[in-house]
Structures are given as C-alpha cells and as structure tokens.
Design a protein around this motif. Structure first.
Motif, PDB file in Angstrom:
ATOM      1  N   ASP A 128       0.863  -1.181   0.000  1.00 39.78           N
ATOM      2  CA  ASP A 128       0.000   0.000   0.000  1.00 39.78           C
ATOM      3  C   ASP A 128       0.899   1.230   0.000  1.00 39.78           C
ATOM      4  OD1 ASP A 128      -1.749   2.064   0.405  1.00 39.78           O
ATOM      5  OD2 ASP A 128      -2.460   1.398   2.370  1.00 39.78           O
ATOM      6  N   ASN A 129       1.109   1.779  -1.199  1.00 37.18           N
ATOM      7  CA  ASN A 129       1.949   2.965  -1.331  1.00 37.18           C
ATOM      8  C   ASN A 129       1.130   4.231  -1.551  1.00 37.18           C
ATOM      9  OD1 ASN A 129       4.520   1.791  -0.965  1.00 37.18           O
ATOM     10  ND2 ASN A 129       4.455   0.970  -3.042  1.00 37.18           N
ATOM     11  N   LYS A 130      -0.143   4.185  -1.156  1.00 38.31           N
ATOM     12  CA  LYS A 130      -0.940   5.405  -1.164  1.00 38.31           C
ATOM     13  C   LYS A 130      -0.422   6.350  -0.089  1.00 38.31           C
ATOM     14  CE  LYS A 130      -4.929   3.267  -0.747  1.00 38.31           C
ATOM     15  NZ  LYS A 130      -4.591   1.858  -1.016  1.00 38.31           N
ATOM     16  N   LEU A 131      -0.531   7.637  -0.341  1.00 34.45           N
ATOM     17  CA  LEU A 131      -0.044   8.624   0.602  1.00 34.45           C
ATOM     18  C   LEU A 131      -0.896   8.618   1.865  1.00 34.45           C
ATOM     19  CD1 LEU A 131       0.654  11.587  -1.863  1.00 34.45           C
ATOM     20  CD2 LEU A 131       2.309   9.961  -0.912  1.00 34.45           C
ATOM     21  N   PRO A 132      -0.359   9.112   2.980  1.00 28.16           N
ATOM     22  CA  PRO A 132      -1.177   9.205   4.198  1.00 28.16           C
ATOM     23  C   PRO A 132      -2.400  10.081   3.956  1.00 28.16           C
ATOM     24  CG  PRO A 132       1.150   9.619   4.680  1.00 28.16           C
ATOM     25  CD  PRO A 132       1.018   9.607   3.185  1.00 28.16           C
ATOM     26  N   VAL A 142       6.063   7.608   2.861  1.00 25.48           N
ATOM     27  CA  VAL A 142       5.660   6.215   3.019  1.00 25.48           C
ATOM     28  C   VAL A 142       6.935   5.388   3.178  1.00 25.48           C
ATOM     29  CG1 VAL A 142       4.469   4.241   1.985  1.00 25.48           C
ATOM     30  CG2 VAL A 142       3.602   6.565   1.611  1.00 25.48           C
ATOM     31  N   TYR A 143       7.040   4.628   4.261  1.00 27.77           N
ATOM     32  CA  TYR A 143       8.273   3.929   4.601  1.00 27.77           C
ATOM     33  C   TYR A 143       8.014   2.445   4.831  1.00 27.77           C
ATOM     34  CZ  TYR A 143      10.025   8.641   5.692  1.00 27.77           C
ATOM     35  OH  TYR A 143      10.389   9.966   5.632  1.00 27.77           O
ATOM     36  N   THR A 144       9.031   1.630   4.490  1.00 28.49           N
ATOM     37  CA  THR A 144       9.038   0.213   4.819  1.00 28.49           C
ATOM     38  C   THR A 144      10.352  -0.119   5.514  1.00 28.49           C
ATOM     39  OG1 THR A 144       7.663  -0.376   2.919  1.00 28.49           O
ATOM     40  CG2 THR A 144       8.898  -2.146   3.952  1.00 28.49           C
ATOM     41  N   SER A 190      16.951  -2.652   6.992  1.00 33.27           N
ATOM     42  CA  SER A 190      17.067  -1.622   5.958  1.00 33.27           C
ATOM     43  C   SER A 190      15.769  -0.815   5.924  1.00 33.27           C
ATOM     44  CB  SER A 190      17.330  -2.257   4.598  1.00 33.27           C
ATOM     45  OG  SER A 190      17.439  -1.264   3.591  1.00 33.27           O
ATOM     46  N   LEU A 191      15.902   0.511   5.889  1.00 30.99           N
ATOM     47  CA  LEU A 191      14.751   1.390   5.794  1.00 30.99           C
ATOM     48  C   LEU A 191      14.615   1.870   4.352  1.00 30.99           C
ATOM     49  CD1 LEU A 191      12.491   3.096   7.180  1.00 30.99           C
ATOM     50  CD2 LEU A 191      14.203   4.899   7.436  1.00 30.99           C
ATOM     51  N   ARG A 192      13.444   1.677   3.762  1.00 32.00           N
ATOM     52  CA  ARG A 192      13.207   2.094   2.389  1.00 32.00           C
ATOM     53  C   ARG A 192      12.096   3.155   2.393  1.00 32.00           C
ATOM     54  NH1 ARG A 192      14.333   0.105  -2.802  1.00 32.00           N
ATOM     55  NH2 ARG A 192      16.188  -0.614  -1.689  1.00 32.00           N
ATOM     56  N   LYS A 193      12.387   4.318   1.795  1.00 33.75           N
ATOM     57  CA  LYS A 193      11.386   5.361   1.614  1.00 33.75           C
ATOM     58  C   LYS A 193      10.711   5.127   0.273  1.00 33.75           C
ATOM     59  CE  LYS A 193      10.595  10.342   2.091  1.00 33.75           C
ATOM     60  NZ  LYS A 193       9.724  10.539   0.944  1.00 33.75           N
ATOM     61  N   GLU A 194       9.460   4.685   0.319  1.00 31.19           N
ATOM     62  CA  GLU A 194       8.741   4.324  -0.891  1.00 31.19           C
ATOM     63  C   GLU A 194       8.220   5.556  -1.645  1.00 31.19           C
ATOM     64  OE1 GLU A 194       9.236   1.336  -1.313  1.00 31.19           O
ATOM     65  OE2 GLU A 194       8.873   0.115   0.463  1.00 31.19           O
ATOM     66  N   ARG A 195       7.821   6.575  -0.906  1.00 31.88           N
ATOM     67  CA  ARG A 195       7.283   7.795  -1.509  1.00 31.88           C
ATOM     68  C   ARG A 195       7.926   9.010  -0.842  1.00 31.88           C
ATOM     69  NH1 ARG A 195       2.280   7.197  -3.874  1.00 31.88           N
ATOM     70  NH2 ARG A 195       2.790   9.209  -4.799  1.00 31.88           N
TER      71      ARG A 195
END
Length: 426
Positions: free
Chosen positions: A325-329, A406-408, A421-426
């Motif tokens: 779910d890469n929709k914005l907050p 948006v982070y994973t 590992s921290l990934r910034k998706e958006r």
C-alpha cells in the motif's frame, strides 16, 4: 474556461470546484450529472437539495443530466449500497449551463470536482482535450499526446507537472486517434499509464480524468466527451519488485516474463519496482544457481504494487508475495510506516517501535505489518526488537520522518545475524 479551486479540507467533505463562471439567481435552472471516478465505490448516487437525481452510477460511468435550481445546489455524493453521504458541496451554477460532478478518491476519502461542459468547440479537424489529475496519491504528472506509433523517447511534453487536483487547461490537437502516456513529473522512465489508442472527436471537446489505483502510484484514465458518454481506460499493468532476504548471503536473481526484477545479487538486497503486465505469470527465480520452485502464484491485479520476497535458509528458500500500500497518508502532515520480516529460521515475531511506541507487534517471518500512520518528525528513534535479543536487532537514531512519506522497514538475513534496511517508498 476559468478554473477556480476550492481549498482542500480534511476528511469526506473535501472538495475542489472547477467552474467556468459565477452562480445564477434563485429560480434559474442548470443541468448537472454525476460521474463516478472513485476506485473505492462500484456504484454511487447523487442528491441535490435532498432529492436523488442520479442513482447507481457505476465506476467510469456517468449519469443523466438533471435540472437543478441554481438557488438550491446543496449536493451530496452517496454510497449506492447504504445511502451514506461520502462528500458534500454547494456549487455555484450558471443557469442554462451543463455540469458534471466528478466523485473521485479511495474508499473513505471521496472528493468532488465540478466540470462545466459548455466549452466552445474548435474548428473542423481539431479537438480540445483537458487532462484532470484526480489521482490524489500519484503526485504531479507529465502528459504526452503522440501518434500511435511514436516512441516516448522522442515525444515532447504536452502538459507538464499537473499536480493532484489540478488540470492542464484545454489543449488543442488534430482530431483522430492518438496515444496518451502519463509519467511522473520530469521522468519519462516512470510510466504511470499508457493509453495506446484514444479517439479525439472532430470539432469536439473531451476530458481525460485520471483516477487512482490500489497501489497508489499507477493511474487509470476515463475519457468523458463534453455532454456525452464516457470511455474507460483502465491500467493494464502492475508494479513488482524482488527482495532477496535469504540467509547465508545467497546469490539471488529473478524475472517475470521478459522483465528482469533483480540481476544476480548477494542477499540481502532490495530490488526496485518494475512495471509488468498483470496476470498470474509466475516469476523465474534462482537462488545460488538453482531455480526456486513456485507451486502457486497469485494474480497480480492491475494498478497494484507488490513485493516478491525470497526468504528463509539458502538451502530451502521460499517465496512470499506481499501486497504493498503505497498510497499517501490521509493526513499530509503525517507519514506511513510498516515492518516486513524476512528473517530465516526465526520463530519469534518482531516489533517496530518509533520513539518507544510500538507501531507493529509480533510480525512473523515471511509477513508484513499493516502500514501505520505516525507523526512526521525531524529526529526520531526507530528500533526493531525481537524477544530473542536483549538489544534491538535494528535501530536508527535521529531519523527524520518526512510528512506525506511512506516507509518500509525490512529485516532480513539469518536469525543470528539480522540485517535491517529502511526504504522510503514515496
């Protein structure tokens, strides 16, 4: 056409109004219909001044015009299934004019915009086209209108950086069949929608409405002819990436069809999203040179984002498909974050904490937590904890969590040597 945008508020009553002129007096009549551009609702109703004027308008469809008193324009977009109000507005209408009320957005976050449909038609052989970016999560988009066989590399931008909730203004082209492609602003390689063939009416006017997707990044298109019918142009692609979370620093490579998801890489490695055709085509994955057997593979839905995670011991790896779910907050001042556990030989679940508050708990190996909203900060402490360890297995101090981000957080490798590992998706 003059475009006036109302300020966007929060929640279900958010509305942006596009109109060509001011309101008429009491007792005058305008003509208004509903267009359903909301990916969250299969069927919508519209009530004006407490009277239902359009009912059961399906996605990508449009209702019939209703006569509306310009002195009583209180409008509600309602769920057809239960009749609840999803968005409300009181537009300013001009007597004798035609309008389409466009409802868009995901479930629970419906917004509206009003399109006036009395634009002067162009000369014979020409066609006017308006692009409306009503995909709230996609960000700013560039538009390329070309011949059907023209490559994107050689194309010039027809309209640039159309922000969410905004339009291109009417663009004039030769009438006939064209190809329309939408990309992320400033990036031809980030293709969000490809419409190979769309008809621009001779001496006509139309609008291409861009709507959101389940993953949040790709977009769909709906063409509406001025005072006419709609044509649906759904996205036919999805985005997928391969994450090599296998233990023992295994070598992992993978592809779906002819699209390479990850070249041969040493685990742990997180691949980038690639655009793929939708369907149930299983990926071809190799771990240390041996092909991974994939007994079943789900159908990847159009518009979706997916993480294909290869995890477990190098001698017996397995594949898990995660829906992203890469929709914005929903609140622009907040961020979303989730935890993905790809640790081999781990029996205990992991916990994600930000500033000592647990945002995800007991996330088991091979699974992901549901994205959680958290406050944006300039400096936070992020930790991932395991009951098997007295100290965090992964931590970041002084972490800036950006608003609308948006982070994973991925935790991979072996249970005795976890790698985060921290990934910034958006």
């Amino acid at each position: 056409m003059r475009i006036t945008k109302w300020a966007w508020g929060l929640g279900l009553a958010t509305a942006a109004l596009m109109t060509a002129c001011g309101g008429g007096g009491s007792g005058s009549t305008a003509h208004m219909r509903l267009m359903n551009a909301s990916i969250g609702y299969a069927s919508l109703d519209m009530a004006v001044d407490s009277t239902t004027v359009n009912s059961g308008v399906t996605y990508a469809g449009v209702g019939t015009y209703a006569d509306v008193n310009t002195g009583a324009t209180g409008t509600e977009v309602q769920s057809n299934s239960v009749g609840s109000t999803l968005a409300s507005t009181t537009p300013s209408l001009t007597a004798g004019s035609h309008y389409t009320m466009i409802a868009y957005g995901a479930a629970g976050t419906v917004r509206t915009t009003l399109l006036q449909e009395d634009q002067e038609v162009p000369a014979a052989g020409k066609s006017k086209l308006l692009i409306l970016n009503l995909a709230p999560d996609a960000g700013a988009l560039d538009v390329y209108v070309t011949g059907t066989s023209e490559t994107l590399d050689s194309a010039s931008t027809s309209a640039a950086a159309i922000a969410a909730g905004s339009g291109s203004g009417y663009l004039t082209f030769n009438s006939g069949t064209v190809r329309v492609r939408l990309t992320a602003s400033g990036s031809k390689s980030d293709l969000r929608l490809d419409i190979p063939s769309i008809a621009l009416p001779d001496a006509g006017v139309s609008t291409l409405v861009l709507t959101g997707s389940s993953g949040g990044v790709l977009v769909n298109g709906i063409q509406v002819i001025q005072q006419g019918a709609t044509t649906n142009f759904p996205n036919s692609t999805a985005r997928a990436r391969l994450v090599a979370a296998v233990g023992g620093n295994a070598l992992v490579a993978g592809s779906i069809g002819s699209t390479q998801l990850l070249p041969t890489s040493t685990a742990p490695t997180i691949g980038d999203y690639q655009t793929i055709a939708t369907g149930a085509t299983a990926p071809t994955i190799f771990v240390n040179g041996a092909q991974l057997q994939v007994p079943s593979f789900p159908t990847l839905a159009a518009g979706g984002d997916y993480t294909l995670m290869v995890w477990g011991p190098a001698g017996s790896p397995q594949l898990t498909v995660l829906t992203d779910d890469n929709k914005l907050p929903t609140t622009s001042t907040a961020a979303k974050i989730r935890l993905v556990n790809g640790v081999a030989n781990a029996s205990a679940g992991l916990t994600l904490n930000v500033d000592y508050s647990a945002l995800a708990s007991n996330v088991l190996a091979g699974t992901s937590s549901t994205p959680t909203t958290t406050a944006a900060t300039t400096s936070s402490l992020l930790t991932v904890n395991s009951p098997a360890s007295a100290t965090p297995v992964y931590s970041l101090s002084s972490l800036a969590i950006q608003a609308n981000g948006v982070y994973t957080v991925f935790v991979m490798g072996d249970s005795t040597s976890m790698v985060g590992s921290l990934r910034k998706e958006r």
